[in-house]
Design an enzyme around this catalytic site. Structure first.
Site, PDB file in Angstrom:
ATOM      1  N   CYS A   1     109.191  85.647  -8.391  1.00  0.00           N
ATOM      2  CA  CYS A   1     110.560  85.826  -8.901  1.00  0.00           C
ATOM      3  C   CYS A   1     110.942  87.304  -8.891  1.00  0.00           C
ATOM      4  CB  CYS A   1     110.661  85.248 -10.308  1.00  0.00           C
ATOM      5  SG  CYS A   1     112.262  85.501 -11.107  1.00  0.00           S
TER       6      CYS A   1
ATOM      7  N   CYS B   1     112.955  88.438 -11.932  1.00  0.00           N
ATOM      8  CA  CYS B   1     112.190  88.636 -13.164  1.00  0.00           C
ATOM      9  C   CYS B   1     111.352  89.905 -13.097  1.00  0.00           C
ATOM     10  CB  CYS B   1     111.214  87.476 -13.385  1.00  0.00           C
ATOM     11  SG  CYS B   1     111.945  85.860 -13.298  1.00  0.00           S
ATOM     12  N   ASP B   2     110.742  90.137 -11.939  1.00  0.00           N
ATOM     13  CA  ASP B   2     109.642  91.102 -11.882  1.00  0.00           C
ATOM     14  C   ASP B   2     109.948  92.401 -11.151  1.00  0.00           C
ATOM     15  OD1 ASP B   2     108.336  89.106 -13.208  1.00  0.00           O
ATOM     16  OD2 ASP B   2     107.321  88.332 -11.447  1.00  0.00           O
TER      17      ASP B   2
END
Lengths: 107, 304
Positions: free
Chosen positions: B131, B134-135
């Site tokens: 992701c 997200c990261d």
């Protein structure tokens, strides 16, 4: 209620805790983290504080701690025992599965 | 017995719910293990009609959910564990509870594929990520690899340049299948370097990712490249575990629908969105087939 951990209280509330502590590393921009939020709250409500503490750490506001423990993907949950990382749980999952993963760490 | 059960909560599922609810079919929708589907891990959606300046993927899904709710869709925030045919319809089990419905609309979507390396599993959350949204944050000033050649690989590469020092886009062919506008954006970005005709054959590192092994498919040459992160955007596989053995699938595993409809070979079972679409896979085509599924289900019910 899940606790809120920060760079400032991490040492006293997590590392020096008498019982194991689960820290949910999350951020506002991370959809799977937001899915896990209510699950973590629920689990925190069900586990006896005398056996395990559960709390959340916002990686955006508390980058020092996130970096120190090499958190590179969120959601990540770290289980701390006596100031050391005892387990690393990466990714979102249903409540039952999280409970299963935490069970062996209950004091 | 209910008239319509919808499985999945991407654009296809919510659109089916909006149409079914407005047709007074009182649909029940099961959100599944990844509510909102693939758009939940994207950022800006610029090509969904109706939003002049684009809309964030998660916001679009929130709006569709609210719209379906407004017309009375019953929402179950859980996965469907099993689905079978019974007299007069279908039986679904979710969270230990049994539900019955005359028709089922399958909109379970597709899931991003992984590279399939042992080291990828071992280093997941340690530099290997599924992701970028997200990261990406954790790769400030670092070097990362994105694998793939489609729109999602272009989007992830562009997005990651907000954080990373350098993004290496590794693709196994000598051209991209991504849309031209996305390709142009990538090619014009000085922080992105494209590595053609290559694949990642291994990811190295003990505690975290330190390097990747790249193989040039044309020359057969392999080399080790120091790297901090690896993101795979190599396409999707349909989510069909619920209907395996129940419904006809094509050779790629997608649910087969009758041309020009959402009907499957099982009467009363309709499929829409990415679970039956290997070709277009857009939010808007998923929504379009979601609409078709609700209309097909309505017609099926009125004939019974």
């Amino acid at each position: 209620m899940a606790h809120t951990y920060t760079d400032a209280n991490f040492e006293s509330d997590v590392l020096k805790s008498d019982v194991p502590v689960v820290v949910d590393f999350w951020a506002e921009w991370c959809p799977p983290c937001k899915l896990m939020g209510p699950i973590v709250e629920e689990v925190a409500g069900e586990i006896d504080e005398a056996k395990m503490k559960i709390g959340k750490l916002d990686v955006d506001a508390n980058q020092t701690t996130a970096m120190k423990y090499n958190v590179m993907s969120i959601p990540t949950m770290l289980v701390f025992k006596n100031g050391e990382v005892a387990d690393k749980i990466v990714g979102s999952m249903p409540k039952e599965k999280l409970m299963e993963k935490l069970a062996p760490h209950l004091a | 017995m209910r008239s319509v059960a919808i499985i999945g909560s991407g654009p296809a599922g919510w659109t089916a719910a909006i149409y079914a609810a407005r047709a007074s079919l009182n649909p029940i929708l099961f959100e599944g293990s990844e509510p909102g589907g693939q758009l939940m891990t994207t950022t800006e959606v610029e090509n969904f009609p109706g939003f002049i300046h684009g809309i964030q993927g998660p916001e679009l899904m929130q709006v569709l959910r609210e719209q379906a709710k407004r017309f009375g869709t019953e929402i179950v925030s859980a996965m469907v564990e099993s689905l079978k045919q019974v007299e007069g319809g279908f039986e679904l089990v979710s969270n230990g509870q049994t539900y019955r419905a005359q028709t089922v609309i399958l909109s379970t979507g597709a899931t991003a594929k992984r590279l399939g390396l042992e080291s990828e599993k071992r280093l997941y959350g340690r530099g290997v990520s599924a992701c970028a949204t997200c990261d990406g944050f954790f790769f400030k000033g670092k070097n990362v690899i994105v694998v793939g050649g489609g729109d999602s690989a272009m989007e992830e590469s562009s997005f990651l340049t907000r954080f990373a020092e350098k993004v290496y886009l590794v693709h196994r062919r000598d051209s991209f299948r991504a849309s031209k506008i996305m390709q142009d954006r990538v090619k014009a970005n000085p922080k992105i370097e494209i590595i053609w005709n290559s694949e990642v054959t291994d990811i190295l590192g003990e505690e975290k990712v330190t390097a990747a092994v790249l193989k040039n498919i044309v020359t057969g040459e392999t080399r080790e490249m120091p790297i901090d992160g690896v993101f795979a955007a190599i396409g999707h596989a349909p989510n069909i575990s619920l209907v395996q053995g129940l419904v006809d699938l094509d050779e790629k595993g997608y649910v087969v629908t009758l041309p020009g409809s959402t009907r499957t070979n099982v009467p009363g079972l309709f499929a829409c969105g990415d679970v039956q679409d290997a070709k277009y896979r857009q939010a808007i085509t998923a929504a379009g087939t979601g609409c078709m599924a609700a209309l097909d289900a309505e017609r099926f019910l009125s004939g019974h």
